[in-house]
Design a protein around this motif. Structure first.
Motif, PDB file in Angstrom:
ATOM      1  N   SER A  69       0.830  -1.203   0.000  1.00 19.86           N
ATOM      2  CA  SER A  69       0.000   0.000   0.000  1.00 19.86           C
ATOM      3  C   SER A  69       0.867   1.257   0.000  1.00 19.86           C
ATOM      4  CB  SER A  69      -0.910   0.023   1.234  1.00 19.86           C
ATOM      5  OG  SER A  69      -0.143   0.246   2.404  1.00 19.86           O
ATOM      6  N   GLN A  70       0.231   2.402  -0.136  1.00 19.27           N
ATOM      7  CA  GLN A  70       0.952   3.672  -0.161  1.00 19.27           C
ATOM      8  C   GLN A  70       1.698   3.915   1.142  1.00 19.27           C
ATOM      9  OE1 GLN A  70      -1.503   6.972  -1.324  1.00 19.27           O
ATOM     10  NE2 GLN A  70       0.093   8.487  -0.979  1.00 19.27           N
ATOM     11  N   GLN A  74       1.626  -2.828   7.285  1.00 17.85           N
ATOM     12  CA  GLN A  74       0.389  -3.536   7.600  1.00 17.85           C
ATOM     13  C   GLN A  74       0.453  -4.021   9.034  1.00 17.85           C
ATOM     14  OE1 GLN A  74      -2.464  -3.955   5.667  1.00 17.85           O
ATOM     15  NE2 GLN A  74      -3.293  -4.675   7.623  1.00 17.85           N
ATOM     16  N   LEU A 216      -5.692   6.103   3.978  1.00 16.28           N
ATOM     17  CA  LEU A 216      -5.501   4.656   4.089  1.00 16.28           C
ATOM     18  C   LEU A 216      -5.570   4.190   5.542  1.00 16.28           C
ATOM     19  CD1 LEU A 216      -2.511   4.309   1.612  1.00 16.28           C
ATOM     20  CD2 LEU A 216      -4.883   3.662   1.178  1.00 16.28           C
ATOM     21  N   ASN A 218      -4.085   0.962   7.697  1.00 19.51           N
ATOM     22  CA  ASN A 218      -3.174  -0.176   7.616  1.00 19.51           C
ATOM     23  C   ASN A 218      -3.447  -1.219   8.678  1.00 19.51           C
ATOM     24  OD1 ASN A 218      -2.272   1.385   9.755  1.00 19.51           O
ATOM     25  ND2 ASN A 218      -0.128   0.894   9.432  1.00 19.51           N
TER      26      ASN A 218
END
Length: 219
Positions: A69-70, A74, A216, A218
């Motif tokens: 992801s950007q 995670q 986002l 995470n």
């Protein structure tokens, strides 16, 4: 080896104070029940009858996560929803995977302090003290290093290296929750841009642009 021993010694010390925040258990365990056919009533809630408890009620497998992801990170944080036997025990663990330069952005756990050990990589970590000092406490960690984040304070982890990084953290709550600061402020779209413009002392267009972003998560 010394760092790992220190990690678990500190974590065990933390759990001795865990019940200041989480309910104090009155039984050996209190496993949450999903099957209403095998429940007993404890403090007004449904829990599994002790003789029907299985090892799987206390088990969860943490695997390497997608970190493309950007944010480049995670968080795998099993709570009582994933480990039913965690309920009332006042502890939980998380694994955080980082891509190169990956970031676990500023966030807070309202119900838990956190102790972290680096398994792989080099990370810059830190937390900010409360008003009025708002002092940044930060340190660069390498493999085997341990760091503690006090309960409720905003903190972060940033992978400084060119390779992946992995950390394990312990929290003294079975459901610590997470408040991701930037996402909560700009991503909820419930705080008026006028209010944020005044609070942040910036141009209204900047706030409008931030509120339009996709923030986002995470976790």
């Amino acid at each position: 080896m010394k760092s790992i021993c220190l990690f678990f010694t500190t974590f065990l010390a933390m759990t001795s104070f865990a019940f200041t925040f989480d309910p104090n258990p009155l039984e050996d365990f209190c496993v949450i029940i999903n099957d209403i056919k095998t429940w007993v009533l404890v403090n007004g809630k449904c829990y599994k009858e002790p003789k029907l408890v299985t090892p799987d009620d206390f088990f969860f497998s943490i695997k390497e996560e997608n970190i493309s992801s950007q944010l480049g990170s995670q968080v795998t944080l099993p709570t009582v929803s994933e480990i039913l036997g965690l309920n009332t025990l006042g502890i939980s663990f998380a694994r955080i995977d980082f891509a190169p330069k990956g970031l676990n952005p500023p966030h807070a756990h309202p119900r838990a302090a956190e102790i972290l050990i680096v398994l792989e990589g080099t990370l810059n970590v830190g937390f900010v003290t409360s008003n009025p000092e708002n002092r940044l406490i930060t340190k660069v960690l390498n493999k085997g290093d341990v760091f503690v984040f006090p309960i409720g304070l905003i903190h972060f982890q940033h992978n400084m290296g060119d390779g992946n990084a992995v950390v394990i953290s312990g929290l003294n709550s079975h459901n610590s929750r997470v408040i991701t600061i930037i996402k909560e402020v700009f991503g909820s779209n419930q705080i008026s841009s006028e209010l944020l413009t005044k609070a942040l002392q910036v141009d209204n267009n900047i706030v409008d642009n931030l509120q339009k972003q996709f923030w986002l998560d995470n976790n």
